[in-house]
Write an enzyme that holds these catalytic residues in place. Structure first.
Site, mmCIF file in Angstrom:
data_model
loop_
_atom_site.group_PDB
_atom_site.id
_atom_site.type_symbol
_atom_site.label_atom_id
_atom_site.label_comp_id
_atom_site.label_asym_id
_atom_site.label_seq_id
_atom_site.Cartn_x
_atom_site.Cartn_y
_atom_site.Cartn_z
ATOM 1 N N LYS A 18 31.777 -5.699 -11.208
ATOM 2 C CA LYS A 18 30.428 -5.618 -11.785
ATOM 3 C C LYS A 18 30.341 -6.591 -12.961
ATOM 4 O O LYS A 18 31.224 -6.613 -13.810
ATOM 5 C CB LYS A 18 30.139 -4.204 -12.312
ATOM 6 C CG LYS A 18 30.184 -3.149 -11.240
ATOM 7 C CD LYS A 18 28.833 -3.036 -10.539
ATOM 8 C CE LYS A 18 28.901 -2.018 -9.459
ATOM 9 N NZ LYS A 18 28.544 -2.342 -8.152
ATOM 10 N N ASP A 78 39.237 -5.448 -4.907
ATOM 11 C CA ASP A 78 38.863 -5.369 -6.331
ATOM 12 C C ASP A 78 39.579 -4.241 -7.070
ATOM 13 O O ASP A 78 39.452 -4.117 -8.284
ATOM 14 C CB ASP A 78 37.340 -5.227 -6.463
ATOM 15 C CG ASP A 78 36.823 -3.926 -5.850
ATOM 16 O OD1 ASP A 78 37.594 -3.236 -5.156
ATOM 17 O OD2 ASP A 78 35.637 -3.606 -6.073
ATOM 18 N N THR A 123 28.837 7.424 -6.895
ATOM 19 C CA THR A 123 27.756 6.703 -7.579
ATOM 20 C C THR A 123 26.470 6.742 -6.751
ATOM 21 O O THR A 123 25.415 6.333 -7.239
ATOM 22 C CB THR A 123 28.144 5.236 -7.820
ATOM 23 O OG1 THR A 123 28.763 4.738 -6.645
ATOM 24 C CG2 THR A 123 29.122 5.102 -8.960
ATOM 25 N N ARG A 166 27.163 -0.619 -16.657
ATOM 26 C CA ARG A 166 26.295 0.238 -15.845
ATOM 27 C C ARG A 166 25.607 1.287 -16.702
ATOM 28 O O ARG A 166 26.108 1.663 -17.751
ATOM 29 C CB ARG A 166 27.120 1.018 -14.830
ATOM 30 C CG ARG A 166 27.986 0.196 -13.958
ATOM 31 C CD ARG A 166 28.428 1.106 -12.868
ATOM 32 N NE ARG A 166 29.540 0.553 -12.130
ATOM 33 C CZ ARG A 166 29.810 0.947 -10.896
ATOM 34 N NH1 ARG A 166 29.074 1.869 -10.317
ATOM 35 N NH2 ARG A 166 30.827 0.436 -10.251
ATOM 36 N N LYS A 190 26.514 -11.431 2.790
ATOM 37 C CA LYS A 190 27.262 -10.229 2.454
ATOM 38 C C LYS A 190 27.348 -9.260 3.635
ATOM 39 O O LYS A 190 26.363 -8.988 4.289
ATOM 40 C CB LYS A 190 26.578 -9.542 1.273
ATOM 41 C CG LYS A 190 27.572 -8.911 0.356
ATOM 42 C CD LYS A 190 26.995 -8.424 -0.930
ATOM 43 C CE LYS A 190 28.033 -7.453 -1.464
ATOM 44 N NZ LYS A 190 27.610 -6.535 -2.427
ATOM 45 N N GLN A 248 41.809 6.104 -13.792
ATOM 46 C CA GLN A 248 42.315 5.931 -12.421
ATOM 47 C C GLN A 248 43.849 5.958 -12.408
ATOM 48 O O GLN A 248 44.458 6.458 -11.462
ATOM 49 C CB GLN A 248 41.770 4.629 -11.813
ATOM 50 C CG GLN A 248 42.098 4.493 -10.331
ATOM 51 C CD GLN A 248 41.231 3.473 -9.609
ATOM 52 O OE1 GLN A 248 40.124 3.144 -10.051
ATOM 53 N NE2 GLN A 248 41.721 2.950 -8.503
ATOM 54 N N HIS A 281 28.422 4.353 2.464
ATOM 55 C CA HIS A 281 27.858 3.315 3.319
ATOM 56 C C HIS A 281 29.023 2.623 4.019
ATOM 57 O O HIS A 281 30.185 2.931 3.744
ATOM 58 C CB HIS A 281 26.996 2.336 2.514
ATOM 59 C CG HIS A 281 27.687 1.738 1.320
ATOM 60 N ND1 HIS A 281 28.703 0.819 1.448
ATOM 61 C CD2 HIS A 281 27.528 1.947 -0.008
ATOM 62 C CE1 HIS A 281 29.130 0.472 0.252
ATOM 63 N NE2 HIS A 281 28.439 1.147 -0.658
ATOM 64 N N LYS A 288 25.007 -5.488 4.514
ATOM 65 C CA LYS A 288 23.664 -5.430 3.947
ATOM 66 C C LYS A 288 22.695 -6.036 4.962
ATOM 67 O O LYS A 288 22.985 -7.040 5.592
ATOM 68 C CB LYS A 288 23.599 -6.243 2.644
ATOM 69 C CG LYS A 288 24.353 -5.594 1.486
ATOM 70 C CD LYS A 288 23.390 -4.779 0.681
ATOM 71 C CE LYS A 288 23.921 -3.909 -0.390
ATOM 72 N NZ LYS A 288 25.190 -3.698 -0.795
ATOM 73 N N THR A 289 21.556 -5.395 5.115
ATOM 74 C CA THR A 289 20.516 -5.965 5.970
ATOM 75 C C THR A 289 19.273 -6.103 5.110
ATOM 76 O O THR A 289 19.279 -5.703 3.941
ATOM 77 C CB THR A 289 20.192 -5.031 7.146
ATOM 78 O OG1 THR A 289 19.651 -3.828 6.593
ATOM 79 C CG2 THR A 289 21.411 -4.716 7.972
ATOM 80 N N HIS A 315 32.199 1.393 2.317
ATOM 81 C CA HIS A 315 33.232 2.382 1.989
ATOM 82 C C HIS A 315 34.229 2.553 3.123
ATOM 83 O O HIS A 315 35.359 2.966 2.915
ATOM 84 C CB HIS A 315 32.599 3.755 1.720
ATOM 85 C CG HIS A 315 31.858 3.834 0.419
ATOM 86 N ND1 HIS A 315 30.516 4.106 0.356
ATOM 87 C CD2 HIS A 315 32.270 3.683 -0.858
ATOM 88 C CE1 HIS A 315 30.135 4.127 -0.911
ATOM 89 N NE2 HIS A 315 31.174 3.867 -1.668
HETATM 90 N N1 LIG Z 1 37.622 2.832 -8.696
HETATM 91 C C1 LIG Z 1 37.443 3.113 -7.294
HETATM 92 C C2 LIG Z 1 37.286 4.570 -6.996
HETATM 93 C C3 LIG Z 1 38.479 5.379 -7.445
HETATM 94 C C4 LIG Z 1 38.341 6.330 -8.430
HETATM 95 C C5 LIG Z 1 39.432 7.060 -8.868
HETATM 96 C C6 LIG Z 1 40.695 6.841 -8.298
HETATM 97 O O1 LIG Z 1 41.769 7.562 -8.731
HETATM 98 C C7 LIG Z 1 40.822 5.890 -7.320
HETATM 99 C C8 LIG Z 1 39.732 5.152 -6.892
HETATM 100 C C9 LIG Z 1 36.219 2.333 -6.808
HETATM 101 O O2 LIG Z 1 35.338 2.074 -7.563
HETATM 102 O O3 LIG Z 1 36.138 2.002 -5.651
#
Ligand SMILES: N[C@@H](Cc1ccc(O)cc1)C(=O)O
Length: 421
Positions: A82, A193, A40, A86, A230, A172, A45, A233-234, A48
Site C-alpha cells: 500500500k 508481498d 478488510t 489506510r 491486473k 504478524q 475475492h 479485476k474486471t 485471496h
Molecule cells: N498480512 C497478511 C494477513 C496476515 C495477517 C496475520 C498473519 O499472522 C498472517 C497474515 C495480508 O495482508 O495478506
C-alpha cells in the site's frame, strides 16, 4: 512429485527461506502450516485464492493447514503493497467481516472428509496484551533499524507511515510465534508481498526458541496477466467468492473468458487437475484454440470448487440460454444472475400495447421506431420473437411474475422488472 516439486511445477513458488530444510522436514513429517487473511472486506475475492489454494494443496497432500483470520491485524492494516496510510475500520466492522470470511474459509477447507484443519483468530491472543507487556516482552525483540529496512516500511518512508502501521509486522510475527508454540506450526505461506512479515516472524521464533528452531517461510508469486493488466479485476470490480456479490454465472464467465496466453497458467495455479490433464489441455490450446476447452475446464473446476455442483449447473444453464436465446425456461433467480447487470427498468403490472410499452420501458426511443423494430422481427420477449405491435404485454408474460427479458436485435438485452413483484 512431492508437494514442493508440485508447487514448483505449478509456478506457485516465489521465495523460500530454507528450501532444503523444508523439503527434508516435509519428507519426514506431517507439517502444520498457516496462512493469514485480514478481514478488510466482507468477502474473499479470487486474489485471496492464490495463497489459500497452496494451503489447500498442502491439505490434500496430507498436511495440516491452519487458517488465521486477522481480527487484530485487520484492525491495524497491513502496509504491505500500500502506498498510503489506510483508514481504520471500526471494530464492529472487522468482527463482522471476520465472521463472513471464516464461513467462506470453512466452505473451502471442510470439503474433504475428515478434513484436518484449524481456524484461529489472532484477536484471541492479542486483545488482552497490555501495553507494558508488549513493550517489555515483545518490543525488546525488535530492532527498529531492521524494521525500517523491510521493503514495506522503506517504501513508505518518503510518504510517511504511522506508528500503528509500522507495528503491523510485529503483530504478524507474534502470530507466527504463537502458532509455532501452540499449534506446532512450522511454515507460514503468503503472497510475495508478505516476505518481510514472514521473515520477521522467523527472526522472532529464532530469538525465542533458539537459532536451530525448525520453521520456514514460503511466498507465492504475484499473479500477472499476459497483457500486463491486473489479475482478478474486471470492469465491474473484483471477482468475489460471495455469490451475492459475484453470481456463480459471472464467476463462471470470468474464468471462461481468459486468454489463451493465460489459461494454462491459471489451470496450474488454481485447479487440482493433474499434470497429465493440464498438459493435455495445453495441447488443445495450441491445436484447436477456437474450442476453448481449457477455458471451459478452468471455469468448471473453479465454479464447482467455490459454488458447488449447483452453482456450476446454474452458470451453465444461463450461459447456454444466453447463447441460444432460449431463455423461457430460466428461473427468476437465474434471470437475476444472467441479466442483473444489463440495462433495465421497472414497469407496472398492468398490460399495455407492446409498441408503447417498449418506449415506456426505455427500450425504444420513439413509437415509430418501436413499431418498425417489432414489424422487422427484431424484438424478442423472453426469447420468443413477437411481431404483433398491438400485443397486450403485462405481468402475466413475466417469468415467475417478476421479469421480462427483452432482446432487441442480435444481442441487446434489457431486463424489465414488474413493479412490486
Ligand atoms: N498480512 C497478511 C494477513 C496476515 C495477517 C496475520 C498473519 O499472522 C498472517 C497474515 C495480508 O495482508 O495478506
Amino acid at each position: 512429485m512431492n508437494i514442493i516439486e508440485e508447487l514448483e511445477w505449478r509456478g506457485a513458488i516465489n521465495q523460500q527461506t530454507d528450501e532444503d530444510g523444508l523439503k527434508a522436514y516435509i519428507k519426514d513429517n506431517k507439517i502444520s502450516l498457516y496462512c493469514g487473511v485480514d478481514p478488510t472486506g466482507d468477502s474473499l475475492h479470487i486474489g485471496h485464492l492464490i495463497p489459500f489454494m497452496v494451503l489447500k494443496r498442502f491439505q490434500l497432500a496430507g498436511h495440516r493447514p491452519v487458517i488465521l483470520i486477522g481480527g487484530a491485524t485487520g484492525s491495524i492494516g497491513d502496509p504491505s503493497g500500500k502506498s498510503e496510510e489506510r483508514n481504520l475500520q471500526s471494530m464492529e466492522q472487522v468482527e463482522d467481516n471476520a465472521r463472513k470470511l471464516a464461513g467462506q474459509m470453512e466452505n473451502l477447507f471442510l470439503k474433504e472428509k475428515d478434513a484436518d484443519f484449524r481456524m484461529v483468530n489472532n484477536y484471541d491472543w492479542t486483545k488482552n496484551l497490555t501495553l507494558l507487556d508488549f513493550l517489555r516482552n515483545i518490543g525488546k525483540r525488535f530492532n527498529v533499524n531492521t524494521m525500517i529496512k523491510k521493503d514495506i516500511v522503506a517504501s513508505r518512508l518518503e510518504t510517511g507511515i504511522s506508528f500503528t502501521e509500522f507495528s503491523y509486522q510485529i503483530l504478524q510475527s507474534m502470530d507466527f510465534l504463537h502458532l509455532f508454540e501452540n499449534e506446532d506450526v512450522r511454515l507460514q505461506i503468503g503472497g510475495a508481498d508478505q516476505w518481510g512479515n514472514i521473515t520477521s516472524g522467523l527472526e522472532l521464533i529464532r530469538k525465542e526458541a533458539g537459532a536451530d528452531a525448525e520453521a520456514f517461510g514460503l511466498t507465492i508469486p504475484l499473479m500477472l496477466k499476459s497483457d500486463g493488466t491486473k489479475f482478478g479485476k474486471t470492469a465491474g470490480g473484483a471477482i468475489w467468492l460471495d455469490p451475492e456479490k459475484t453470481s456463480p454465472y459471472e464467476f463462471y464467465q470470468f474464468w471462461l473468458n481468459q486468454n489463451d496466453a493465460d489459461v494454462v497458467k491459471y489451470l496450474k495455479y488454481f485447479t487440482f487437475l493433474s499434470k497429465e490433464e493440464i498438459e493435455a489441455l495445453e495441447e488443445k490450446v495450441a491445436s484447436e484454440p477456437e474450442k476453448r476447452e481449457a477455458q471451459r475446464r478452468l471455469a468448471e473446476e473453479m465454479t464447482t470448487f467455490v459454488h458447488g455442483q449447483s452453482g456450476l449447473q446454474d452458470a451453465q444453464t444461463i450461459t447456454e440460454a444466453l447463447f441460444s436465446g432460449n431463455i423461457a425456461d430460466l428461473s427468476a433467480k437465474q434471470i437475476e444472475q444472467g441479466f442483473g447487470n444489463m440495462p433495465g427498468s421497472t414497469m407496472p403490472k398492468e398490460g399495455n400495447n407492446l409498441a408503447v410499452w417498449l418506449v415506456d420501458a426505455g427500450i425504444e426511443g420513439s413509437r415509430r421506431q418501436s413499431r418498425e423494430d417489432i414489424n422487422n422481427g427484431a424484438i424478442y420477449i423472453n426469447g420468443q420473437r413477437l411481431q404483433d405491435v398491438d400485443y397486450e404485454i403485462s405481468a402475466t408474460d413475466a417469468i415467475e411474475g417478476k421479469y421480462i427479458v427483452v432482446r432487441r436485435g442480435k444481442k441487446k438485452y434489457f431486463l424489465v422488472t414488474i413493479e412490486g413483484a
